[in-house]
Scaffold this motif. Structure first.
Motif, mmCIF file in Angstrom:
data_model
loop_
_atom_site.group_PDB
_atom_site.id
_atom_site.type_symbol
_atom_site.label_atom_id
_atom_site.label_comp_id
_atom_site.label_asym_id
_atom_site.label_seq_id
_atom_site.Cartn_x
_atom_site.Cartn_y
_atom_site.Cartn_z
ATOM 1 N N ARG A 310 0.832 -1.206 0.000
ATOM 2 C CA ARG A 310 0.000 0.000 0.000
ATOM 3 C C ARG A 310 0.867 1.257 0.000
ATOM 4 O O ARG A 310 0.545 2.251 -0.669
ATOM 5 C CB ARG A 310 -0.918 -0.003 1.217
ATOM 6 N N ALA A 311 1.965 1.223 0.724
ATOM 7 C CA ALA A 311 2.863 2.383 0.764
ATOM 8 C C ALA A 311 3.446 2.663 -0.608
ATOM 9 O O ALA A 311 3.519 3.815 -1.051
ATOM 10 C CB ALA A 311 3.980 2.132 1.784
ATOM 11 N N ALA A 352 -4.904 7.515 -3.683
ATOM 12 C CA ALA A 352 -4.440 8.892 -3.509
ATOM 13 C C ALA A 352 -2.932 8.934 -3.340
ATOM 14 O O ALA A 352 -2.322 8.030 -2.748
ATOM 15 C CB ALA A 352 -5.120 9.511 -2.299
ATOM 16 N N PHE A 353 -2.317 9.971 -3.852
ATOM 17 C CA PHE A 353 -0.881 10.203 -3.693
ATOM 18 C C PHE A 353 -0.668 10.809 -2.308
ATOM 19 O O PHE A 353 -1.157 11.898 -2.010
ATOM 20 C CB PHE A 353 -0.406 11.150 -4.792
ATOM 21 N N ASP A 354 0.069 10.109 -1.449
ATOM 22 C CA ASP A 354 0.208 10.531 -0.056
ATOM 23 C C ASP A 354 1.589 10.125 0.456
ATOM 24 O O ASP A 354 1.783 9.013 0.951
ATOM 25 C CB ASP A 354 -0.895 9.900 0.797
ATOM 26 N N VAL A 355 2.554 11.024 0.330
ATOM 27 C CA VAL A 355 3.936 10.728 0.721
ATOM 28 C C VAL A 355 4.034 10.424 2.206
ATOM 29 O O VAL A 355 4.636 9.425 2.628
ATOM 30 C CB VAL A 355 4.866 11.900 0.344
ATOM 31 N N GLU A 356 3.443 11.274 3.041
ATOM 32 C CA GLU A 356 3.548 11.075 4.485
ATOM 33 C C GLU A 356 2.812 9.807 4.925
ATOM 34 O O GLU A 356 3.280 9.088 5.811
ATOM 35 C CB GLU A 356 2.999 12.302 5.226
ATOM 36 N N GLN A 394 11.767 8.037 -8.889
ATOM 37 C CA GLN A 394 11.965 9.296 -8.173
ATOM 38 C C GLN A 394 10.897 9.486 -7.090
ATOM 39 O O GLN A 394 11.188 9.990 -5.999
ATOM 40 C CB GLN A 394 11.930 10.456 -9.166
ATOM 41 N N MET A 395 9.676 9.065 -7.382
ATOM 42 C CA MET A 395 8.601 9.186 -6.392
ATOM 43 C C MET A 395 8.861 8.280 -5.187
ATOM 44 O O MET A 395 8.634 8.680 -4.037
ATOM 45 C CB MET A 395 7.255 8.850 -7.037
ATOM 46 N N TRP A 396 9.322 7.075 -5.439
ATOM 47 C CA TRP A 396 9.605 6.157 -4.343
ATOM 48 C C TRP A 396 10.777 6.652 -3.483
ATOM 49 O O TRP A 396 10.821 6.370 -2.286
ATOM 50 C CB TRP A 396 9.879 4.761 -4.883
ATOM 51 N N GLN A 397 11.694 7.347 -4.118
ATOM 52 C CA GLN A 397 12.807 7.927 -3.333
ATOM 53 C C GLN A 397 12.244 8.836 -2.236
ATOM 54 O O GLN A 397 12.758 8.872 -1.122
ATOM 55 C CB GLN A 397 13.720 8.747 -4.251
#
Length: 532
Positions: A310-311, A352-356, A394-397
């Motif tokens: 999920r992350a 949803a895009f949710d970095v935190e 880059q997003m996973w970084q």
């Protein structure tokens, strides 16, 4: 791009523009008279054997030489093929009435015996990296009533058999029980009932074919076709602009504005049935391309943890990929079916895009500092595929997952997929307009003798998804079956069986007075190119 890359790109583009002196007199004359069609596609087939590999490029090529009992139109709706009609005689018996007067390219009559021969061969193709057996496993017995009537029997109610048979090209029994994949590639076994006959085939370069004037259906407009494989976007566009080819598929988004403003260039486009997604390895105890931040084995596979999956999904900005990488040529997806199609579940959201939020899930799973992973993907198969995996890396970084991007030719990726030599991989799946193929081929447990999970090489298994899929396959009521399949898709997506990214858009560009009926299944078919 560095200077050397620019030189190579220019050199490749110039190489795509032929000198008139290189054209044979016959080929030049045919082109001048408008009797020859030259087109270019982005993805080459892995074989000319129509039962070797469940890939759209393979199916597109096969459709030129072979026919199926049940065909499909440009909008993915079923229509008669070599079978004029079909009906359910009883709960476990389908009757197919076959066309009369159809001949194979060797002069043999098409009969029910060829259907029996074909169904027997499909599950026995040697070294198939993507078997078609999931489309034939439901048939447990065949009975020839007469040369043009055949009964296909199933173990239980199976209402989707016509959809399955839409994926099976019929061979001539004369090719023999021991026909090999190589016999198709060298032309020996290319005996079909289709609209074209094969002339020459140069793998990864081109396929030359001539019209089958004895074809039972509508004759193609062009008596000669050169079907080229040009994986490089710049070279493919250059070939169109130079007049070397008259049509290309997979128009690069970056070149679309320029081509739209070029006089004499027209477009044919339609939303695609293809979902681009990431496959995650949950088979290995220690996934081969995952380590801790020091490069040491983790001792376990983090992808088996739902929170990690999920992350990784939450860490991807799908809208950003569609807008910036795809330049609008696509739609963010949270499931494998597009809106409006059978099996589409409106209750499944696009993640949803949710970095935190992703970082929090990783910490809860025991990876507060993330880990290292390699993301595998093709560089010559899907629209901007290499750029997509670069963007995801880059997003996973940003969520703490250090990502190495590994972009390879699709032929290499297919081999690695077949042996699950990956930790995370970008791939695509084009449905047939209804969800059973995606569920049965990708999301169910890999049980080859039942035709389940034939392209599920990641080790994913969910008993609930299997149960719902099997229930749907034996449900005759259309609305009830659709509801069951929707629920199966929801269970799989909530379990992050894979990470859906977006649905592609299919775009063809044509030069001159030509038209092409855009196909939702993305197949590029020479017989569908018409003189305007």
């Amino acid at each position: 791009m560095d200077r050397n890359s620019i030189r190579l790109t220019r050199r490749a583009a110039l190489a795509a523009i032929p000198s008139v002196a290189l054209l044979s007199g016959g080929a030049f004359k045919a082109r001048a008279q408008g009797t020859a069609l030259n087109l270019a596609v982005a993805a080459p087939p892995t074989s000319l054997d129509p039962h070797y590999h469940t890939l759209s490029p393979n199916n597109a090529v096969a459709a030129h030489f072979f026919d199926k009992l049940v065909d499909r139109d440009a909008a993915a709706k079923l229509r008669p093929g070599l079978a004029e009609s079909w009906r359910l005689v009883n709960d476990t018996t389908w009757e197919f009435k076959l066309r009369k007067g159809v001949k194979f390219s060797n002069g043999d009559d098409f009969t029910a015996e060829d259907v029996v021969f074909t169904l027997k061969r499909v599950p026995n193709v040697v070294n198939s990296p993507g078997s078609f057996s999931m489309y034939t496993r439901a048939v447990i017995q065949t009975e020839i009533v007469d040369p043009h009537t055949i009964l296909l029997k199933t173990a239980e109610v199976y209402p989707l058999l016509p959809y399955d048979l839409n994926n099976i090209f019929i061979l001539c029994k004369a090719v023999g029980d021991n026909v090999s994949t190589g016999d198709f590639n060298n032309g020996k076994a290319m005996i079909g009932t289709g609209p074209f006959r094969m002339q020459t085939y140069s793998p990864d370069d081109r396929l030359v074919m001539t019209r089958n004037d004895a074809y039972w259906g509508d004759k193609p407009d062009f008596p000669q076709v050169t079907y080229r494989f040009i994986t490089n976007n710049g070279v493919r566009v250059a070939a169109l602009l130079s007049g070397d080819v008259q049509m290309i598929d997979v128009v690069p988004p970056s070149d679309t504005p320029r081509l739209r403003s070029t006089q004499g260039i027209s477009f044919s486009e339609i939303p695609s049935l293809r979902c681009i997604y990431l496959k995650l390895d949950v088979e290995h105890d220690n996934s081969p391309y995952i380590t801790d931040n020091d490069g040491k084995p983790l001792g376990k596979n983090p992808l088996r943890d739902l929170r990690v999956r999920r992350a990784l999904s939450m860490g991807i900005n799908r809208q950003g990929i569609v807008e910036r990488v795809m330049q609008g040529v696509g739609t963010p997806a949270g499931q494998m079916m597009p809106p409006g199609a059978l099996g589409y579940n409106p209750s499944i959201p696009v993640p949803a895009f949710d970095v935190e939020g992703a970082k929090k899930l990783l910490a809860e799973a025991g990876y507060p500092n993330g880990f290292k992973i390699s993301l595998l993907g093709p560089n010559n198969r899907y629209v901007n595929d290499a750029q997509i995996i670069q963007a995801i890396g880059q997003m996973w970084q940003r969520i703490g997952v250090t990502t190495t991007v590994d972009a390879v030719p699709f032929s290499v990726l297919a081999q690695r997929q077949a042996r699950n030599d990956m930790s995370a991989m970008l791939i695509g799946w084009a449905t047939s307009g209804e969800p059973s193929t995606a569920l049965k081929g990708v999301l169910t447990t890999r049980i080859i003798d039942k035709g389940f999970g034939t392209t599920n090489f990641s080790g994913y298994s969910n008993a609930k998804v299997d149960e719902l899929t099997m229930e749907g396959l034996r449900t005759a009521d259309d609305e009830k079956r659709d509801s069951i399949f929707q629920e199966a898709m929801k269970v799989a997506m909530e379990d992050v069986a894979l990470i859906t990214l977006h649905m592609q858009k299919n775009i063809w560009a044509l030069r001159g007075a030509l038209k092409y009926e855009a196909r939702a299944d993305e197949l590029t078919l020479s017989m569908s190119v018409k003189k305007a």
